[in-house]
Write a protein that holds these residues in place. Sequence first.
Motif, mmCIF file in Angstrom:
data_model
loop_
_atom_site.group_PDB
_atom_site.id
_atom_site.type_symbol
_atom_site.label_atom_id
_atom_site.label_comp_id
_atom_site.label_asym_id
_atom_site.label_seq_id
_atom_site.Cartn_x
_atom_site.Cartn_y
_atom_site.Cartn_z
ATOM 1 N N LEU A 1 93.217 -32.273 68.146
ATOM 2 C CA LEU A 1 92.017 -32.741 67.617
ATOM 3 C C LEU A 1 91.267 -32.317 66.514
ATOM 4 O O LEU A 1 91.241 -31.044 66.483
ATOM 5 C CB LEU A 1 91.157 -32.665 69.114
ATOM 6 N N CYS A 2 90.736 -32.756 65.733
ATOM 7 C CA CYS A 2 90.259 -32.243 64.398
ATOM 8 C C CYS A 2 89.218 -33.463 63.980
ATOM 9 O O CYS A 2 88.548 -34.162 64.664
ATOM 10 C CB CYS A 2 91.447 -32.171 63.380
ATOM 11 N N PRO B 1 102.625 -22.534 60.583
ATOM 12 C CA PRO B 1 101.796 -21.632 60.854
ATOM 13 C C PRO B 1 100.365 -22.457 61.141
ATOM 14 O O PRO B 1 100.188 -23.484 60.470
ATOM 15 C CB PRO B 1 101.775 -20.939 59.452
ATOM 16 N N PRO B 2 99.377 -21.496 61.516
ATOM 17 C CA PRO B 2 98.184 -22.175 61.692
ATOM 18 C C PRO B 2 97.465 -22.429 60.275
ATOM 19 O O PRO B 2 97.935 -21.935 59.298
ATOM 20 C CB PRO B 2 97.290 -21.058 62.469
ATOM 21 N N PHE B 3 96.646 -23.350 60.034
ATOM 22 C CA PHE B 3 96.059 -23.927 59.126
ATOM 23 C C PHE B 3 94.760 -22.944 58.817
ATOM 24 O O PHE B 3 94.235 -22.378 57.776
ATOM 25 C CB PHE B 3 95.790 -25.532 58.858
ATOM 26 N N ILE B 4 93.731 -23.131 59.811
ATOM 27 C CA ILE B 4 92.634 -22.307 59.743
ATOM 28 C C ILE B 4 92.605 -21.343 60.853
ATOM 29 O O ILE B 4 93.093 -21.420 62.079
ATOM 30 C CB ILE B 4 91.454 -23.452 60.167
ATOM 31 N N GLY B 5 91.959 -20.020 60.678
ATOM 32 C CA GLY B 5 92.154 -19.243 61.873
ATOM 33 C C GLY B 5 90.548 -18.877 62.109
ATOM 34 O O GLY B 5 89.652 -18.946 61.612
ATOM 35 N N GLY B 6 90.644 -18.321 63.622
ATOM 36 C CA GLY B 6 89.353 -17.984 64.043
ATOM 37 C C GLY B 6 89.522 -18.164 65.680
ATOM 38 O O GLY B 6 90.542 -17.773 66.172
ATOM 39 N N GLY B 7 88.476 -18.321 66.413
ATOM 40 C CA GLY B 7 88.244 -18.282 67.806
ATOM 41 C C GLY B 7 89.340 -19.463 68.359
ATOM 42 O O GLY B 7 89.726 -20.333 67.656
ATOM 43 N N GLU B 8 89.518 -19.184 69.653
ATOM 44 C CA GLU B 8 90.373 -20.289 70.393
ATOM 45 C C GLU B 8 91.504 -20.432 69.913
ATOM 46 O O GLU B 8 92.493 -21.130 70.525
ATOM 47 C CB GLU B 8 89.653 -21.677 70.315
ATOM 48 N N MET B 9 92.383 -20.045 68.663
ATOM 49 C CA MET B 9 93.639 -20.515 68.485
ATOM 50 C C MET B 9 94.291 -19.272 68.558
ATOM 51 O O MET B 9 95.534 -19.083 68.215
ATOM 52 C CB MET B 9 93.518 -20.912 66.829
ATOM 53 N N ASN C 1 80.093 -24.583 75.562
ATOM 54 C CA ASN C 1 81.366 -24.612 74.638
ATOM 55 C C ASN C 1 82.402 -24.675 75.559
ATOM 56 O O ASN C 1 82.371 -24.489 76.859
ATOM 57 C CB ASN C 1 81.062 -23.136 73.859
ATOM 58 N N VAL C 2 83.610 -24.988 74.965
ATOM 59 C CA VAL C 2 84.673 -25.290 75.728
ATOM 60 C C VAL C 2 85.551 -24.017 75.823
ATOM 61 O O VAL C 2 85.494 -22.995 74.848
ATOM 62 C CB VAL C 2 85.661 -26.244 75.050
ATOM 63 N N SER C 3 86.235 -23.932 76.725
ATOM 64 C CA SER C 3 87.418 -22.636 77.132
ATOM 65 C C SER C 3 87.007 -21.432 76.964
ATOM 66 O O SER C 3 87.779 -20.553 76.636
ATOM 67 C CB SER C 3 88.642 -23.014 76.031
ATOM 68 N N ARG C 4 85.590 -21.248 77.279
ATOM 69 C CA ARG C 4 85.288 -20.020 77.035
ATOM 70 C C ARG C 4 84.271 -19.449 78.398
ATOM 71 O O ARG C 4 84.546 -18.359 78.888
ATOM 72 C CB ARG C 4 84.209 -19.684 76.002
ATOM 73 N N ALA D 1 91.184 -23.753 65.739
ATOM 74 C CA ALA D 1 90.203 -22.577 65.585
ATOM 75 C C ALA D 1 88.741 -23.284 65.648
ATOM 76 O O ALA D 1 87.964 -24.018 64.963
ATOM 77 C CB ALA D 1 90.515 -21.868 64.488
ATOM 78 N N GLY D 2 87.913 -22.391 66.254
ATOM 79 C CA GLY D 2 86.478 -22.538 66.101
ATOM 80 C C GLY D 2 86.023 -23.686 67.234
ATOM 81 O O GLY D 2 86.653 -24.377 68.184
#
Length: 421
Positions: free
Chosen positions: A105-106, A262-270, A69-72, A290-291
């Motif tokens: 990136l999406c 504002p963010p669109f989707i919330g979660g990890g990484e954001m 996984n990235v950035s973790r 996120a995610g």
Amino acid sequence: MNRYTPDPASTPATEIGPVDWNKIRSDFPILERQVHSKPLIYFDNANTTQKPVQVIAAVDEFYRRYNANVSRAVHILGTEATNAYENARMALARFLNVRADELVLCSGTTFAINLIAYSWALPRLRTGDTILVSRMEHHANIVPWQLIAQRTGATIRVAEILPDGSLDQDALYAAMTEDVKLLALTHVSNVLGTVNPVRAICKEARRRGIITVIDGSQAIPHRSVDIAAIDCDFYAMTGHKLYGPTGTGILWARREHWQAMPPFIGGGEMIKEVSFDGTVFNDPPYKFEAGTPNIAGFVGLHAAVDYLQPIGMDNITTRETELLEHATEELNKISGLRIFGTAPGKASVIAFLLEDAHAHDLAILLDLEGVAIRSGQHCAHPLLQFFGVGTTCRASLAFYNTHEEIERFIAAIHKVRRLLG
Ligand code: PMP
């Protein structure tokens, strides 16, 4: 009256060097396939493109050697995966001439446009505001705006097209009244192949304070696109039409927009910090990612861009224009065949109907001859309504297609027509 002006941001500018197209074609293993005991002729490239071995190998190598996984994670695989993901962002930014830290990136254009709709438009638009779209939009650039209009009280206005499928620019400019807050426009039509002069249009919109959203899904695979030169507010693209994996895409916007949204989707990484008292969001572009992303997909899309660059997007435009001209000339010789979209400088997409044959019947019978085309509404109901038809066939060509395939496609149409009586 239409004032078609070639768009300098999407017209070939550099010298054309020789490319061995047969050799290029051999990079695409799927093109070796037989279907229904016939060699495959893949003319459904506007739907999705095939992948060269270089892309397949890059994805394969990711999963074999450095999947993480990235950035973790601090371990080496985590570092390699993160570097690969960020290198993809940088390569895409160079390819499109934008800053990497402005590139989100999406999963593709549909996600990208929804992100703008919910994060930029929803908090800003209200009753009395207008969202301007064109008649030739894909549903992905219509439906999110309808959902936002329902929630905000804004209305949708449609900029019409001319019978040849080009945008009626006079009508478009006349429609840019003071209440228009946002213009959502495709760079290239997925049905007609029309190339819109987005640079000139964005300039006009900017003068009037209108935010511009450009759907580049069908432009980036066909021509050299310099997003900075277009000077829009948002530019979206999908990776699987650019010879990369599905589930990849980009959304570019200037830093000021990202910071104000504002963010669109919330979660990890954001996030930077989370507590039950509140959350501090990460900086853009990560605030909008996120995610766990499609890491392998972006490794593949990076390989796709690296593959295309030495071929040259200008060479690709020239090659595809030759194929388009050949196919159009041959199709025009078939009596009772109608082509939709004949705008000057169009991309290599041909929507057509054969008199007395249903589009699906024609596509099914062509498939039996080995020819893959699309039939249906192409996610563009309003556009087909303009032409007064429910469905069309669509043949869309890529640089790996050949003149011989076009001859066989034409012969197959003649054969099918005899079968249909
Ligand atoms: N816009 C256009 C012009 C398209 O051709 C497509 C794909 N057919 C999309 C948007 C949506 O792309 P995706 O399904 O990859 O999100």
